[in-house]
Scaffold this active site. Structure first.
Site, PDB file in Angstrom:
ATOM      1  N   HIS A  78     -14.480  -3.101   9.034  1.00  0.00           N
ATOM      2  CA  HIS A  78     -13.879  -2.818   7.581  1.00  0.00           C
ATOM      3  C   HIS A  78     -13.920  -4.058   6.393  1.00  0.00           C
ATOM      4  O   HIS A  78     -13.445  -3.930   5.293  1.00  0.00           O
ATOM      5  CB  HIS A  78     -12.170  -2.228   7.702  1.00  0.00           C
ATOM      6  CG  HIS A  78     -11.877  -1.393   8.677  1.00  0.00           C
ATOM      7  ND1 HIS A  78     -12.277  -0.345   8.369  1.00  0.00           N
ATOM      8  CD2 HIS A  78     -11.418  -1.851   9.932  1.00  0.00           C
ATOM      9  CE1 HIS A  78     -11.912   0.493   9.805  1.00  0.00           C
ATOM     10  NE2 HIS A  78     -11.402  -0.224  10.478  1.00  0.00           N
ATOM     11  N   ARG A 126      -7.278  -8.112  -8.712  1.00  0.00           N
ATOM     12  CA  ARG A 126      -7.891  -9.314  -8.987  1.00  0.00           C
ATOM     13  C   ARG A 126      -9.307  -8.824  -9.180  1.00  0.00           C
ATOM     14  O   ARG A 126      -9.960  -7.828  -9.012  1.00  0.00           O
ATOM     15  CB  ARG A 126      -7.779  -9.969  -7.550  1.00  0.00           C
ATOM     16  CG  ARG A 126      -8.130  -9.252  -6.217  1.00  0.00           C
ATOM     17  CD  ARG A 126      -7.991 -10.170  -5.252  1.00  0.00           C
ATOM     18  NE  ARG A 126      -8.074  -9.631  -3.941  1.00  0.00           N
ATOM     19  CZ  ARG A 126      -9.133  -8.889  -3.300  1.00  0.00           C
ATOM     20  NH1 ARG A 126     -10.324  -8.940  -3.987  1.00  0.00           N
ATOM     21  NH2 ARG A 126      -9.274  -8.143  -2.333  1.00  0.00           N
ATOM     22  N   LYS A 178       0.771  -1.184  -0.308  1.00  0.00           N
ATOM     23  CA  LYS A 178      -0.044  -0.019   0.003  1.00  0.00           C
ATOM     24  C   LYS A 178       0.893   1.122  -0.195  1.00  0.00           C
ATOM     25  O   LYS A 178       0.388   2.381  -0.516  1.00  0.00           O
ATOM     26  CB  LYS A 178      -1.010  -0.031   1.255  1.00  0.00           C
ATOM     27  CG  LYS A 178      -2.176  -1.012   1.062  1.00  0.00           C
ATOM     28  CD  LYS A 178      -2.867  -0.935   2.169  1.00  0.00           C
ATOM     29  CE  LYS A 178      -4.263  -1.598   2.015  1.00  0.00           C
ATOM     30  NZ  LYS A 178      -3.958  -3.083   1.816  1.00  0.00           N
TER      31      LYS A 178
END
Length: 664
Positions: free
Chosen positions: A239, A296, A120
């Site tokens: 989340h 993906r 990230k």
């Protein structure tokens, strides 16, 4: 002319996504190879595939994450390509490299793109250079805990700690104050290391009322990159997405084009190919910020398929074959509105803790152009502790958002699961919520509306008790009539006739800790039912697993499943498990929990107390991991610890005693 290279695909995944890939590939005339662990030897994806091979023990590490063995099986079966689905090896750059070295097509993006977006922090650096807007934060390599806390203080609380290699909501913590930072960091790092093998984190400013909007992108190896519009995934717990929809409500066409263009820019910046998702935080003022790119296929891709009329798995295979994208950006359009609800084996009233066990029955709504169910389980299958507890994905479509919501509520009411706890009733409450219906969305939606969404009716209503009594009586009457030796004998009658006495039958059932007694008096047209000191006239008939009930002239329909001495009644997305009991059991009182027990099966990863410690109600005692998520178990009363029965690393069964309290 490009030759078609893919004639056989190995699906390196399991469950509903493996089944979903197999159906598309077989429709395209492509053979499919499945792999399965010990726990999945009788799974649906194994039965659907053209051939299936055992890959190892039940844990993901010993089976679906065993890259070398998967490659050997692909070579053994002469598979041309491997489709990784999502999760497991889908974003593993090393696995993609090994596929290329073995001359096997990896149905996914290039290795460089996976590597770029796999971290990230690196992804955010690339997006900065591509002028993609970012949330303020620290994405560097310095992982010293005091340095990270200092950066959080500079950014300003609240902040979000996020695993750089993360996904699926794992390895993420919202931190409100500096004092909470270190403990939250350690918990996040443990979960990240367990889930991704990498405990590196980043720290970002936490927006207080953002929406989660993601853009579906697609690219071929001929330089064409497009987007297939957006999905709103704001409704989440821990989340993790609960319900998704497309298109995002209230998004102007101008903003849609702007976000789509930025997503395409992001994909081009890393030389992307195949299906991917660029995820943004969308703030109240219309500004949006890059979060991450998933290299993906996403769990929620069916809502995009429903509003575009496309098959994204077919597009993946097409692109992997070296063919150009089937359509240009100008040829794409949005038609109607779609929702996807994730059906999980979990208990919403117990902090959404995952449930495991056998699904004794699953009944699906009627599937057509408006309703679709993607599932990897059927009646008799089990939800294992080893994998994600998803049972199915329910996807609906209609002409607009309001009509699609009505369709969703109806489909949820027709989706029946028995034998295991699910979130179906919770999802129906959500789809019926006024704020959700008005599209007042943000990523804190569930916390804001928790009280009303979890106000689920646990009392057994009179009509459910009446339906249960009527079903029992009608079934008994039907069985007795079939077993009669002499249909004309008065001793073989089942109408409860008694000489000079009222004819009645006593029915006793329990639900949870509550017991109910129903007296059914036989009448010519049905029964007079005594329930909680009131009388009701009931009649009806059974057709398959549906009971058509007339209660005091109010006609309704319920569904039911009977197994051993248990009757499960379904109505309007609610379900009641009623145990048929006898008199000797009728007055048993509910046990009170004296000691601390495990709310689910899992692994102990941290023990926070010792024998002899004084603890207060609400104090954290043990941290467990189940299905790759951490769960902190807290004291339910003030007490003294007498004994701690499990230590770090121990496996624990559901309901096992963890800690014994000194009652004195």
């Amino acid at each position: 002319m490009i030759n078609i290279k893919i004639n056989k695909i190995l699906i390196a995944n399991r469950g509903e996504i493996a089944c979903r890939i197999i159906r598309t590939a077989q429709r395209m005339g492509i053979e499919c190879v499945a792999v399965y662990s010990d726990a999945d030897k009788n799974a649906q994806h194994v039965k659907l595939a053209d051939e299936a091979l055992h890959i190892g023990a039940s844990t993901a590490k010993e089976s679906y994450l065993n890259a070398d063995l998967i490659l050997k099986i692909a070579q053994k079966t002469q598979s041309d390509a491997i489709h990784p689905g999502y999760g497991f090896l889908s974003e593993n750059a090393e696995f993609a490299k090994k596929c290329a070295a073995a001359n096997i097509i990896f149905i996914g993006p290039p290795v460089a793109a996976i590597e770029a977006m796999g971290s990230k922090s690196e992804a955010k650096e690339i997006m900065t250079q591509a002028s993609v807007p970012l949330v303020e934060g620290y994405h560097g390599d310095n992982q010293d805990e005091n340095f990270l806390r200092q950066k959080a203080e500079e950014i300003g609380f609240p902040v979000l700690i996020k695993a750089t290699a993360g996904g699926g909501g794992k390895g993420m913590r919202v931190v409100e104050t500096s004092e909470q930072f270190i403990d939250s960091l350690h918990s996040c790092q443990r979960e990240a290391l367990s889930s991704f093998g990498d405990n590196k984190v980043l720290v970002e400013k936490y927006l207080t009322k953002p929406r989660h909007i993601e853009i579906q992108v697609f690219a071929d190896n001929n330089g064409n990159t497009i987007h297939l519009f957006e999905r709103d995934c704001s409704v989440q717990r821990r989340h993790q997405k609960v319900i998704e929809e497309a298109p995002a409500p209230g998004l102007s066409e101008q903003k849609r084009e702007e976000m789509g263009a930025v997503a395409v820019t992001a994909a081009k910046a890393i030389g992307y190919q195949g299906a991917g998702t660029v995820e943004f935080l969308y703030d109240e003022d219309g500004s949006f910020y890059f979060m991450e790119m998933n290299t993906r296929l996403q769990v929620e891709h069916p809502v995009t398929e429903m509003i575009t009329g496309l098959d994204l798995v077919e597009w993946q295979i097409t692109v992997a074959n070296g063919l150009p994208l089937p359509l240009k950006q100008s040829e794409l359009s949005i038609n109607g509105h779609a929702f996807e609800a994730r059906i999980y084996a979990e208990d919403p009233n117990n902090d959404f803790l995952p449930a495991t066990g056998k699904i004794s029955y699953i009944g699906l709504p009627h599937c057509n152009t408006n309703v679709r169910v993607d599932s990897g389980v059927t009646s008799g299958d089990s939800i294992s502790v080893f994998y994600d507890p998803m049972i199915a994905k329910l996807i609906v479509w209609d002409r607009d958002r309001s009509a699609a919501l009505a369709r969703l509520r109806g489909a949820l009411a027709d989706l029946h699961v028995a034998g295991i706890s699910t979130n179906i009733e919770f999802l129906h409450q959500l789809a019926s919520n006024d704020s959700f219906n008005n599209a007042d969305l943000d990523t804190h939606f569930l916390e804001k509306h928790e009280e009303e969404l979890l106000a689920l009716g646990k009392e057994v209503e009179v009509d459910i008790l009446a339906a249960a009594a009527l079903q029992i009586m009608l079934k008994q009457s039907s069985q007795s009539s079939q077993n009669k030796a002499d249909a004309n004998s008065p001793w073989e009658q089942t109408d409860g006739w008694r000489l000079n006495e009222d004819n009645y039958h006593l029915i006793q059932v329990s639900h949870g800790n509550n017991n109910y007694s129903i007296t059914a008096h036989f009448r010519d047209s049905g029964f007079l039912l005594e329930i909680e000191q009131k009388e009701y006239v009931a009649s009806g008939y059974i057709d398959a697993n549906k009971l058509y009930l007339d209660l005091d002239g109010h006609k309704t329909v319920v569904s039911f499943i009977e197994e051993n001495n248990q009757l499960v009644v379904f109505k309007n997305a609610n379900s009641w498990e009623l145990k048929i009991i006898d008199n000797s059991l009728f007055n048993i009182e509910a046990d009170t929990q004296a000691n601390l027990t495990a709310p689910m099966p899992g692994t102990v990863i941290d023990v926070l107390v010792n024998a002899g410690d004084q603890v207060e109600e609400g104090q954290a005692l043990i941290v467990m991991e189940a299905m790759k998520m951490e769960h902190t178990i807290k004291a339910h009363k003030n007490a003294t610890i007498a004994d701690v029965l499990y230590q770090e690393g121990d496996l624990v069964d559901d309901g096992a005693e963890l800690i014994i309290f000194d009652d004195e």
